[in-house]
Write a protein that holds these residues in place. Structure first.
Motif: not given
Length: 282
Positions: A75-80, A100-101, A107-108, A124-125
């Motif tokens: 799950t993504a921490c921040d979808g933006a 797939t990411v 952002g970070v 993820v950066k």
């Protein structure tokens, strides 16, 4: 090879476990996996360009590394900043699940991976496809004091050339710290000495940009208070920017090649000049 046996009613039964060769190299016996003991992920951190993707994998393992049947979620921490789409099937060992990411914006952020009662995080950066440095190419210094900070920023664009909003974990550097230093995280510059050197910034994903900075003695900036500015007048200069007024300050007037003289003792922020009744050419 050492084998462990247990005799039951005259029948030799092989004990499940680890066998060892004389050199103590472990040999694992095949069989169904044991209960979940750990969660293994493919990456601890990744960098992505906005719009680009990468595949990550994960698996729940038992205490000897066998993949269990436990489900894995990502799950993504921040979808933006980053999006996560589970793949229909993993490509194979050692992963039981893949996703797939994709970089969604600057952002970070992170991806949270869970399974078998365990949780791990992949940092993820994201960065732009291209960028340029914004700021003043002229930097001052005032020996023996440093001058600054001078602020610099980034204009970032995606692969289509569209300007991106937000910021990310940029890394700034100076090509010559004797000319100027720069804060690695903020891009704030301090002038150290005369010269020309590049300021460089790198973004996650690999994009970078440079600007040439010319470092020299800064000019005095301020306001003047006078009655006429003519012969015999007194002019008070009040500093608003630039170096402090000190013993290195050289007064001059920009009209008529007039040389002025300091009247009294100047402070760090103000200076009074006396224009002689008979002007003397500079």
């Amino acid at each position: 090879m050492r084998l462990g046996y247990k005799m039951v009613l005259g029948t030799a039964l092989l004990v499940t476990g680890t066998l060892a060769c004389p050199d103590d190299t472990p040999i694992f016996l095949s069989g169904p996996p044991g209960p979940a003991a750990s969660l293994k992920v493919s990456n601890s951190a990744i960098e992505l360009t906005v719009g680009r993707s990468a595949v990550i994998g994960a698996a729940v393992q038992d205490d000897v590394g066998n993949v269990t049947g436990d489900a894995v979620t990502m799950t993504a921490c921040d979808g933006a900043v980053v999006s996560v789409a589970p793949n229909a099937a993993a490509s194979g060992a050692p992963w039981s699940a893949e996703a797939t990411v994709t970089g969604a914006g600057l952002g970070v952020s992170c991806v949270v991976v869970s399974g078998g009662g365990f949780t791990d995080t992949i940092r993820v950066k994201t960065g732009p496809a291209g960028m340029r440095v914004l700021g003043d190419p002229l930097v001052g210094y005032d020996p023996p004091d440093d001058v600054g900070p001078y602020s610099y920023s980034v204009e970032a664009v995606d692969a289509a050339g569209t300007v991106l909003t937000g910021t990310t974990a940029y890394e700034w550097s100076s090509a010559n710290r004797n000319v100027f230093s720069v804060d690695k995280a903020t891009g704030e510059v301090i002038g150290r000495g005369p010269g020309i050197a590049n300021i460089q910034v790198r973004a996650p994903g690999g994009a970078n940009a440079v600007m040439s900075l010319d470092v020299g003695l800064p000019g005095f900036q301020g306001t003047a208070s006078t009655t006429s500015g003519g012969q015999g007048d007194l002019i008070t200069l009040t500093r608003t920017a630039g170096p402090d007024i000190d013993g290195n300050t050289t007064p001059w007037l920009a009209f008529g090649n007039v040389r002025a003289f300091i009247d009294g003792t100047p402070s760090a922020s103000s200076l009074r000049l006396a224009i002689p009744a008979t002007n003397t050419a500079a």
